[in-house]
Design an enzyme around this catalytic site. Sequence first.
Site, PDB file in Angstrom:
ATOM      1  N   HIS A   1      -6.531  -3.050   6.533  1.00  9.58           N
ATOM      2  CA  HIS A   1      -6.779  -4.270   5.914  1.00  9.58           C
ATOM      3  C   HIS A   1      -5.513  -5.219   6.673  1.00  9.58           C
ATOM      4  CE1 HIS A   1      -2.826  -2.753   3.350  1.00  9.58           C
ATOM      5  NE2 HIS A   1      -2.545  -4.100   3.985  1.00  9.58           N
TER       6      HIS A   1
ATOM      7  N   SER B   1       2.840  -3.805   5.196  1.00 14.80           N
ATOM      8  CA  SER B   1       1.383  -3.288   5.229  1.00 14.80           C
ATOM      9  C   SER B   1       1.323  -2.747   6.255  1.00 14.80           C
ATOM     10  CB  SER B   1       0.324  -3.850   4.783  1.00 14.80           C
ATOM     11  OG  SER B   1       0.626  -4.358   3.135  1.00 14.80           O
TER      12      SER B   1
ATOM     13  N   ASP C   1      -8.137   2.722   5.341  1.00 12.00           N
ATOM     14  CA  ASP C   1      -6.986   2.050   5.431  1.00 12.00           C
ATOM     15  C   ASP C   1      -5.875   2.138   6.198  1.00 12.00           C
ATOM     16  OD1 ASP C   1      -6.227  -0.974   4.977  1.00 12.00           O
ATOM     17  OD2 ASP C   1      -4.302   0.038   3.586  1.00 12.00           O
TER      18      ASP C   1
END
Length: 379
Positions: free
Chosen positions: A92, A209, A126
């Site tokens: 992402h 992230s 992911d």
Amino acid sequence: MRRLLLAGLLALGATRAAAQIELTNALAAALQAVKDGTAARQAPEGLQAASYKYVQLIESVERTVVMVKVRGRGLGSGFFVDPDGTIITNNHVVGPAGIGKEVTIQLNDEKTEITGIVKALSPDKDLAVVKIDPKDVPASFKDANGALAWLPLADVFTRGEMVFAIGAPVALTQSVSHGVISHPGRQIDALSAYVSLIQTDAAVNPGNSGGPLINTAGMLVGVNSMGIFLGGGGSNGLNFAISAVDVRQALVQYKKVGHLRTARLGAIFYPADPRSPKKGALVERVRAGCAAAKAGLVPGDVILELDGATVAPRPPEFDPKNPPIGAESAPTPETSLGRMLAFRSPGDPVVLTVQRGAATLKLTAILDSPPPPFGSPAP
């Protein structure tokens, strides 16, 4: 009396302030000593030895951590996992750029920026792979032999183990938070069909992230992926990282076939009976023309085994000693069917042991390709 009391309070405040300044200076001296390579084995005066070892730990690994910038899309974090310039981050973070596209990699000196190329994407897991040329990296990020610094992957981790999250939350580079592993293998959200999630109370905020969650040995425990934000939107101690065991499997797949695509069986399935210990995955629907249909699967079949490994009735609690089935990994005693397929590649053959009524069948399926990630070149 009041004057004496006020004078005493002022003196106490001054003493505390002086002590705080002294400790801050000691910490700054410790950090500088590590950067200069002149750090002593003994902690500087005013800094506890227990704290100093963590200062040294962070300094030893933070040069492996990078900030990833995607033009017009924001930023995240990442880290080197191989001296050849391979970087792991979240899908992402770089997925919007697309495979083969350029992203900007900022090293932790906060000034060196180099170009990275998105090499592989997995929306299901992911995870993403970005590659840079090690020749573009300054010597200060390499060892005595000129090899790029990289982060090794842990094999075993457990509840209560101390961990550190490193990254660039809201673009604040070189940020470190710490906590413990709250649970080593949560099975939540759609992502858990393919990977195991480590729950931690180490603060993870937007920008973290793709960054590493490391243990006290300086090894990767997981890739910071998401947090559950309540109320004001900040970290609430409910944060999740993709297990290092799954990262290892992803790297094996990438180095073997050059992508991170999750193969498709082409069937919708559920636990055979969540209320009982009965094994298997109940096939509810089979997509026409897909691998499952070509193999002969029909709705109502119960898949008991895949390549001889028992299909669990529900996602098990994660055991790092029994990693998910994937390329070049040993079978686990019980694994959910989704995780069994997670690191298989399109075109791989699998043998399914199927219960159909009173009969037990052996069916062979050739796994399909998923839809290609955004930006993939046309076949």
